[in-house]
Scaffold this motif. Structure first.
Motif, PDB file in Angstrom:
ATOM      1  N   PHE A 153       1.275  -1.642  -0.039  1.00  0.00           N
ATOM      2  CA  PHE A 153      -0.191  -0.054   0.259  1.00  0.00           C
ATOM      3  C   PHE A 153       0.666   1.344  -0.003  1.00  0.00           C
ATOM      4  N   GLU A 154       0.365   2.299  -0.708  1.00  0.00           N
ATOM      5  CA  GLU A 154       1.076   3.466  -0.718  1.00  0.00           C
ATOM      6  C   GLU A 154       1.035   4.129   0.864  1.00  0.00           C
ATOM      7  N   ARG A 155      -0.891   3.961   1.400  1.00  0.00           N
ATOM      8  CA  ARG A 155      -0.333   4.253   2.381  1.00  0.00           C
ATOM      9  C   ARG A 155      -1.722   3.220   3.048  1.00  0.00           C
ATOM     10  N   SER A 156      -1.029   2.484   3.983  1.00  0.00           N
ATOM     11  CA  SER A 156      -2.137   1.114   4.300  1.00  0.00           C
ATOM     12  C   SER A 156      -2.945   2.091   4.897  1.00  0.00           C
ATOM     13  N   PRO A 157      -4.004   1.102   5.432  1.00  0.00           N
ATOM     14  CA  PRO A 157      -5.452   1.533   6.222  1.00  0.00           C
ATOM     15  C   PRO A 157      -5.143   1.892   8.164  1.00  0.00           C
ATOM     16  N   ASP A 158      -4.374   1.236   8.144  1.00  0.00           N
ATOM     17  CA  ASP A 158      -3.189   0.833   9.462  1.00  0.00           C
ATOM     18  C   ASP A 158      -2.748   1.586   9.856  1.00  0.00           C
ATOM     19  N   GLY A 159      -2.624   2.343   8.840  1.00  0.00           N
ATOM     20  CA  GLY A 159      -1.168   3.586   8.954  1.00  0.00           C
ATOM     21  C   GLY A 159      -0.273   3.114  10.235  1.00  0.00           C
ATOM     22  N   GLY A 160       0.444   1.686   8.962  1.00  0.00           N
ATOM     23  CA  GLY A 160       1.430   1.115   9.407  1.00  0.00           C
ATOM     24  C   GLY A 160       1.583   0.147  10.838  1.00  0.00           C
ATOM     25  N   GLN A 161       0.591   0.167  11.211  1.00  0.00           N
ATOM     26  CA  GLN A 161       0.576  -1.338  12.692  1.00  0.00           C
ATOM     27  C   GLN A 161       0.642  -2.641  11.336  1.00  0.00           C
ATOM     28  N   GLY A 162       1.371  -2.770  10.604  1.00  0.00           N
ATOM     29  CA  GLY A 162       1.718  -4.177   9.521  1.00  0.00           C
ATOM     30  C   GLY A 162       0.679  -4.763   9.476  1.00  0.00           C
ATOM     31  N   LEU A 163      -0.340  -5.041  10.067  1.00  0.00           N
ATOM     32  CA  LEU A 163      -1.785  -5.860   9.518  1.00  0.00           C
ATOM     33  C   LEU A 163      -2.131  -6.041   7.989  1.00  0.00           C
ATOM     34  N   ALA A 164      -1.939  -5.205   6.926  1.00  0.00           N
ATOM     35  CA  ALA A 164      -1.729  -5.181   5.428  1.00  0.00           C
ATOM     36  C   ALA A 164      -1.305  -7.010   5.487  1.00  0.00           C
ATOM     37  N   ARG A 165      -0.773  -7.357   4.426  1.00  0.00           N
ATOM     38  CA  ARG A 165      -0.072  -8.504   3.795  1.00  0.00           C
ATOM     39  C   ARG A 165       0.975  -8.419   3.515  1.00  0.00           C
ATOM     40  N   ASP A 166       1.319  -7.416   2.982  1.00  0.00           N
ATOM     41  CA  ASP A 166       2.567  -7.256   2.723  1.00  0.00           C
ATOM     42  C   ASP A 166       4.064  -7.937   3.447  1.00  0.00           C
ATOM     43  N   THR A 167       3.039  -6.597   4.758  1.00  0.00           N
ATOM     44  CA  THR A 167       3.998  -7.129   6.074  1.00  0.00           C
ATOM     45  C   THR A 167       4.745  -8.802   6.719  1.00  0.00           C
ATOM     46  N   ARG A 168       3.609 -10.020   5.860  1.00  0.00           N
ATOM     47  CA  ARG A 168       3.706 -11.671   6.604  1.00  0.00           C
ATOM     48  C   ARG A 168       5.123 -12.124   5.544  1.00  0.00           C
ATOM     49  N   VAL A 169       5.348 -11.210   4.137  1.00  0.00           N
ATOM     50  CA  VAL A 169       5.791 -11.215   2.470  1.00  0.00           C
ATOM     51  C   VAL A 169       7.280 -10.627   3.270  1.00  0.00           C
ATOM     52  N   ARG A 170       7.670  -9.221   3.834  1.00  0.00           N
ATOM     53  CA  ARG A 170       8.200  -8.734   4.094  1.00  0.00           C
ATOM     54  C   ARG A 170       8.768 -10.123   4.692  1.00  0.00           C
ATOM     55  N   TRP A 171       8.318 -10.554   5.863  1.00  0.00           N
ATOM     56  CA  TRP A 171       8.842 -10.838   6.985  1.00  0.00           C
ATOM     57  C   TRP A 171       9.215 -12.065   7.323  1.00  0.00           C
ATOM     58  N   ALA A 172       8.726 -12.983   5.534  1.00  0.00           N
ATOM     59  CA  ALA A 172       9.248 -13.875   5.418  1.00  0.00           C
ATOM     60  C   ALA A 172      10.486 -13.816   4.282  1.00  0.00           C
ATOM     61  N   LEU A 173      10.987 -12.611   3.479  1.00  0.00           N
ATOM     62  CA  LEU A 173      12.147 -12.025   3.219  1.00  0.00           C
ATOM     63  C   LEU A 173      12.870 -11.852   4.269  1.00  0.00           C
ATOM     64  N   GLU A 174      13.191 -11.019   4.892  1.00  0.00           N
ATOM     65  CA  GLU A 174      13.771 -10.920   6.065  1.00  0.00           C
ATOM     66  C   GLU A 174      14.565 -12.231   7.057  1.00  0.00           C
TER      67      GLU A 174
END
Ligand SMILES: N[C@@H](CCC(=O)N[C@@H](CSCc1ccc([N+](=O)[O-])cc1)C(=O)NCC(=O)O)C(=O)O
Length: 220
Positions: free
Chosen positions: A12-33
């Motif tokens: 998201f360019e602007r995640s509705p959760d304001g960066g609380q990590g709830l959007a599903r890119d977070t889990r992909v970022r986590w796996a990459l890390e």
């Protein structure tokens, strides 16, 4: 200086959760890390997601997507599985343990997440409906049933099946959506399980990266 191109995900360019990590890119970022794979991020607006260029990557006009050379993937679970199959760190080497870890990936997305999404929708999208007052307790109890069964299986263990796996990564990601509801706190062993996931350095890096986007600050 590596000459190997790195994969690119969308977020998201602007995640509705304001960066609380709830959007599903977070889990992909986590796996990459977790697997130590550097990656690039292409931020997309809600409008851009629905345009043909993005729909060519994601038929449903959503994020995340994953591009690596001529491979294009959508579905966060499939992206996590792809990374887990190609890098060490998210699936065991033993064939049976690997199969069980993949079963937990499916359990997270097909058995535990659906009632949680029902609750999220009931609270966010249906709270003005006349029948919501009657439906909400039913939806909450469906979530409680799953949490009770998951807690019973987890017991006193740190992770679902021995060492941390992609199954835990997805299960923790799914359970994080519950935090605002208070339901997770009714199951202290699951709240502790989620906290163990959040304490992982790879999760911390993934969370910080998506929070930096929300705050408009360049990633560290
Ligand atoms: N099954 C797909 C679902 C992908 C999906 O739901 N993507 C959402 C973002 S993650 C879901 C999400 C969104 C917002 C919050 N939040 O808390 O603000 C949390 C999760 C999306 O693109 N939504 C825009 C659209 O559908 O038009 C997957 O796992 O990748």
């Amino acid at each position: 200086m590596s000459s190997t191109p790195i994969p690119t995900i969308t977020a998201f360019e602007r995640s509705p959760d304001g960066g609380q990590g709830l959007a599903r890119d977070t889990r992909v970022r986590w796996a990459l890390e977790e697997v130590g794979q550097p990656y690039a991020v292409r931020l997309v607006s809600f409008a851009a997601m629905k345009q043909p260029a993005h729909r060519a990557l994601h038929p449903f006009g959503q994020i995340p997507t994953y591009e690596d050379g001529d491979l294009v993937l959508f579905e966060s679970g499939a992206i996590v599985l792809h990374l887990a199959e190609r890098h060490a760190g998210l699936l065991p080497d033993d064939a049976n343990a690997r199969a069980r870890a993949i079963a937990w990936m499916f359990a997270a997305l097909s058995t535990v997440e659906p009632p949680i999404l029902e609750l999220v929708n009931a609270r966010l999208l249906e709270n003005d409906k006349p029948w919501n007052k009657e439906r909400l307790p039913i939806v909450k109890d469906r979530v409680r049933d799953r949490l009770r069964e998951l807690a019973a299986r987890l017991g006193e263990a740190d992770w679902l099946d021995g060492v941390f796996s992609a199954g835990d990564l997805l299960m923790v990601s799914v359970l994080l959506r519950l935090r605002r509801s208070g339901l997770l706190d009714e199951f202290p062993s699951l709240a502790a399980y989620v906290a163990r996931g959040e304490a992982r350095p790879a999760y911390q890096r993934a969370f910080a990266a998506q929070l930096a986007v929300a705050r408009g600050t360049p990633p560290a």
